[in-house]
Design an enzyme around this catalytic site. Structure first.
Site, PDB file in Angstrom:
ATOM      1  N   GLU A 131     -56.899  -0.970  46.179  1.00 42.40           N
ATOM      2  CA  GLU A 131     -55.960  -1.661  45.298  1.00 42.40           C
ATOM      3  C   GLU A 131     -55.852  -3.120  45.732  1.00 42.40           C
ATOM      4  O   GLU A 131     -55.994  -3.436  46.907  1.00 42.40           O
ATOM      5  CB  GLU A 131     -54.586  -0.984  45.402  1.00 42.40           C
ATOM      6  CG  GLU A 131     -53.521  -1.591  44.518  1.00 42.40           C
ATOM      7  CD  GLU A 131     -52.198  -0.834  44.597  1.00 42.40           C
ATOM      8  OE1 GLU A 131     -51.269  -1.217  43.866  1.00 42.40           O
ATOM      9  OE2 GLU A 131     -52.095   0.122  45.386  1.00 42.40           O
ATOM     10  N   GLU A 148     -50.765   3.849  29.425  1.00 44.24           N
ATOM     11  CA  GLU A 148     -49.580   3.067  29.738  1.00 44.24           C
ATOM     12  C   GLU A 148     -49.658   1.744  29.008  1.00 44.24           C
ATOM     13  O   GLU A 148     -50.703   1.375  28.448  1.00 44.24           O
ATOM     14  CB  GLU A 148     -49.448   2.839  31.246  1.00 44.24           C
ATOM     15  CG  GLU A 148     -50.621   2.118  31.877  1.00 44.24           C
ATOM     16  CD  GLU A 148     -50.540   2.107  33.397  1.00 44.24           C
ATOM     17  OE1 GLU A 148     -50.714   1.016  33.962  1.00 44.24           O
ATOM     18  OE2 GLU A 148     -50.318   3.155  34.012  1.00 44.24           O
ATOM     19  N   THR A 188     -57.584   4.288  56.632  1.00 49.65           N
ATOM     20  CA  THR A 188     -57.473   4.939  55.322  1.00 49.65           C
ATOM     21  C   THR A 188     -58.730   5.728  54.997  1.00 49.65           C
ATOM     22  O   THR A 188     -58.662   6.877  54.527  1.00 49.65           O
ATOM     23  CB  THR A 188     -57.213   3.884  54.220  1.00 49.65           C
ATOM     24  OG1 THR A 188     -56.044   3.145  54.548  1.00 49.65           O
ATOM     25  CG2 THR A 188     -57.023   4.547  52.871  1.00 49.65           C
ATOM     26  N   LYS A 236     -71.718  -0.659  62.679  1.00 50.02           N
ATOM     27  CA  LYS A 236     -71.342   0.559  63.407  1.00 50.02           C
ATOM     28  C   LYS A 236     -72.325   1.701  63.183  1.00 50.02           C
ATOM     29  O   LYS A 236     -72.018   2.862  63.434  1.00 50.02           O
ATOM     30  CB  LYS A 236     -69.924   0.996  63.007  1.00 50.02           C
ATOM     31  CG  LYS A 236     -68.873  -0.038  63.410  1.00 50.02           C
ATOM     32  CD  LYS A 236     -67.459   0.491  63.358  1.00 50.02           C
ATOM     33  CE  LYS A 236     -66.485  -0.558  63.871  1.00 50.02           C
ATOM     34  NZ  LYS A 236     -65.091  -0.115  63.843  1.00 50.02           N
ATOM     35  N   HIS A 253     -48.650  -1.616  36.917  1.00 43.88           N
ATOM     36  CA  HIS A 253     -50.031  -1.958  37.203  1.00 43.88           C
ATOM     37  C   HIS A 253     -50.384  -3.364  36.736  1.00 43.88           C
ATOM     38  O   HIS A 253     -49.810  -3.882  35.784  1.00 43.88           O
ATOM     39  CB  HIS A 253     -50.969  -0.973  36.489  1.00 43.88           C
ATOM     40  CG  HIS A 253     -51.077   0.343  37.176  1.00 43.88           C
ATOM     41  ND1 HIS A 253     -51.376   1.502  36.513  1.00 43.88           N
ATOM     42  CD2 HIS A 253     -50.931   0.706  38.472  1.00 43.88           C
ATOM     43  CE1 HIS A 253     -51.408   2.508  37.354  1.00 43.88           C
ATOM     44  NE2 HIS A 253     -51.135   2.053  38.552  1.00 43.88           N
ATOM     45  N   ILE A 255     -61.394   3.098  45.390  1.00 42.01           N
ATOM     46  CA  ILE A 255     -59.977   3.429  45.536  1.00 42.01           C
ATOM     47  C   ILE A 255     -59.139   2.181  45.800  1.00 42.01           C
ATOM     48  O   ILE A 255     -57.969   2.112  45.427  1.00 42.01           O
ATOM     49  CB  ILE A 255     -59.780   4.428  46.702  1.00 42.01           C
ATOM     50  CG1 ILE A 255     -60.719   5.648  46.560  1.00 42.01           C
ATOM     51  CG2 ILE A 255     -58.325   4.865  46.804  1.00 42.01           C
ATOM     52  CD1 ILE A 255     -60.496   6.475  45.330  1.00 42.01           C
TER      53      ILE A 255
END
Length: 294
Positions: free
Chosen positions: A101, A214, A20, A46, A252, A99
């Site tokens: 979730e 919302e 991602t 890394k 959500h 980002i």
């Protein structure tokens, strides 16, 4: 002008070697000044490698020392993501956009309380958000860059999908955006509607704002109270969830209604009382703003 980010922002991707992180960093590199802005990646163990021509470091502190990063975007799996935020905060970056979730709420409560105790200067956007974009300059996140147009309308939303919908409508009407901020749908997060609205109010090149909210929580009601007392620019509002069945948890993680607060109607009432131009139809956010400006 813009808020939070511009072409001079220097960004590190935490989790750049994951599927991602690599995919979305590629999209961001290809957008506007992305190749100048995305200067480092971090994956522990890394360091010394490269992904997409971006050098990888073992820590955010190293990325800051060697490449001058002042912002981070996080694509780290949920169980490690709060620790990734902590690392960026410890490095004293100006901005962290998470980002990811599905971060455990207990982890985010610890991270939020830790930031408060430290009196951290780091601004956190997210988690569970699409990110932030200043059109034609830089995008940090997962939003489709091509729907955006440079201009003077600010956009702030808890929902990624509604952010894109509002932006697309504005662009179709020839109304460009100054900055678009997805604040995320989790119950424990960083910037709230009120914080972003205040930034847009202070930004001389933002002429009006679209805010999407919302059901759940009281952030929109608190934002409405601030708008009523302080806002000097037109605001258009849309609240998702007006048809949600009472007592049913929806969407959500932040969409939890309690004690009569957090319902769509309570938010709509608060916003209308504050002078916000509220539309009940999500397909009319752009046209409502255009009317508000005329």
């Amino acid at each position: 002008m813009s808020i939070l980010i511009n072409k001079d922002t220097r960004i590190v991707t935490q989790g750049i070697t994951g599927k991602t992180g690599e995919f979305h960093t590629r999209q961001c590199l290809d957008y506007a000044y992305g190749k100048d802005c995305f200067v480092a990646g971090v994956t522990p163990g890394k360091g010394g490698q490269e992904v997409l021509g971006v050098p990888i470091l073992n820590t955010v502190a190293e990325a800051k020392a060697q490449h001058g990063v002042n912002a981070s975007v996080i694509y780290v799996p949920p169980r490690f993501a709060a620790a990734a935020i902590d690392e960026a905060v410890d490095a004293e970056l100006d901005l962290v956009i998470c980002i990811t979730e599905g971060i455990p709420v207990a982890d985010m409560i610890r991270t939020r309380d830790r930031m408060r105790k430290m009196n951290s200067k780091t601004v956190l956007v997210g988690p569970n958000c699409p990110g932030v974009i200043t059109p034609d300059e830089v995008k940090i996140g997962i939003m489709p860059g091509y729907i955006h147009k440079k201009g003077n309308i600010g956009v702030v939303s808890r929902s990624g999908t509604l952010t894109y919908e509002a932006v697309h409508q504005l662009t179709q009407l020839g109304l460009g955006q100054s900055t678009c901020v997805g604040i995320g749908g989790d119950p424990v997060n960083g910037l709230k509607h009120k914080d972003v609205i205040q930034m847009f109010n202070d930004d001389p090149n933002t002429d009006a704002v679209v805010m999407c909210g919302e059901i759940g929580g009281t952030d929109e009601e608190e934002c409405a109270a601030w708008i009523k007392e302080n806002m000097t620019k037109p605001v258009v509002g849309f609240i998702a969830g007006i048809t949600a069945p009472p007592g049913k948890r929806m969407g959500h993680a932040g969409a939890i209604i309690s004690g009569g607060q957090g319902t769509a109607q309570s938010k709509i009432d608060a916003l209308e009382e504050a002078g916000v131009h509220v539309t009940l139809n999500p397909s009319e956010m752009g046209s409502t703003l255009k009317k508000a400006l005329s």
